[in-house]
Design a protein around this motif. Structure first.
Motif, PDB file in Angstrom:
ATOM      1  N   ASP A 110       1.054  -1.081   0.378  1.00  0.00           N
ATOM      2  CA  ASP A 110       0.261   0.191   0.309  1.00  0.00           C
ATOM      3  C   ASP A 110       0.714   1.140   0.184  1.00  0.00           C
ATOM      4  O   ASP A 110       0.241   2.259   0.741  1.00  0.00           O
ATOM      5  N   LEU A 111       1.963   1.460  -0.182  1.00  0.00           N
ATOM      6  CA  LEU A 111       2.723   2.308  -0.867  1.00  0.00           C
ATOM      7  C   LEU A 111       2.017   3.626  -1.592  1.00  0.00           C
ATOM      8  O   LEU A 111       2.501   4.682  -0.637  1.00  0.00           O
ATOM      9  N   LYS A 112       1.667   3.623  -2.152  1.00  0.00           N
ATOM     10  CA  LYS A 112       1.314   4.123  -2.984  1.00  0.00           C
ATOM     11  C   LYS A 112       0.093   5.104  -2.555  1.00  0.00           C
ATOM     12  O   LYS A 112       0.280   6.537  -2.051  1.00  0.00           O
ATOM     13  N   GLU A 113      -0.611   4.530  -2.148  1.00  0.00           N
ATOM     14  CA  GLU A 113      -1.549   4.869  -0.496  1.00  0.00           C
ATOM     15  C   GLU A 113      -1.332   5.305   0.647  1.00  0.00           C
ATOM     16  O   GLU A 113      -2.054   6.669   0.231  1.00  0.00           O
ATOM     17  N   ARG A 114      -0.480   5.741   0.280  1.00  0.00           N
ATOM     18  CA  ARG A 114       0.221   5.883   1.681  1.00  0.00           C
ATOM     19  C   ARG A 114       1.348   7.223   1.234  1.00  0.00           C
ATOM     20  O   ARG A 114       0.746   8.044   2.306  1.00  0.00           O
ATOM     21  N   LEU A 115       1.943   7.112   0.309  1.00  0.00           N
ATOM     22  CA  LEU A 115       2.169   8.614  -0.120  1.00  0.00           C
ATOM     23  C   LEU A 115       1.291   9.277  -0.903  1.00  0.00           C
ATOM     24  O   LEU A 115       1.307  10.388  -0.244  1.00  0.00           O
ATOM     25  N   LYS A 116      -0.086   8.961  -1.478  1.00  0.00           N
ATOM     26  CA  LYS A 116      -1.068  10.188  -1.440  1.00  0.00           C
ATOM     27  C   LYS A 116      -1.221  10.506  -0.263  1.00  0.00           C
ATOM     28  O   LYS A 116      -2.093  12.372  -0.175  1.00  0.00           O
TER      29      LYS A 116
END
Length: 119
Positions: A110-116
């Protein structure tokens, strides 16, 4: 009660002498057949350092010594030790019916979501 061990001592001595003779024989042959370069790390050897170059039996059978050297390769002492360590490490391990499942946890799933969410 003492046992006469002289016969056994003679057999052991003869076996050791034969092993030393055999070892010297294939080592000398291999050094004549092959360039003095480690087959793994490619380190080159000369007359001063050749004692660090060892004969490895590819099939791990030290009695299989064909005159053409097809069962031998020259390895430096470090690579030779590593080759035998791999065999020892693998001893008793097999993949037959013992398949392990891969790891299922993915720390970056979920890295992309965390960065968002950070923006």
């Amino acid at each position: 009660m003492t046992k006469d061990t002289s016969k056994l001592d003679k057999i052991v001595l003869q076996a050791r002498l034969n092993a030393e003779k055999r070892a010297k024989g294939y080592r000398e042959q291999a050094l004549k057949l092959f360039p003095w370069v480690c087959g793994r790390c490619a380190r080159a050897f000369d007359h001063k350092t050749v004692q660090l170059l060892e004969v490895h039996h590819k099939n791990n059978n030290h009695d299989d010594n064909p005159a053409d050297g097809s069962n031998w390769e020259l390895l430096c002492t470090y690579c030779h030790e590593n080759e035998h360590a791999k065999v020892r490490d693998a001893a008793g391990r097999s993949d037959h019916g013992n398949t392990m499942t891969g790891a299922t946890f993915n720390p970056f799933a979920d890295l992309k979501e965390r960065l968002k969410n950070k923006s």
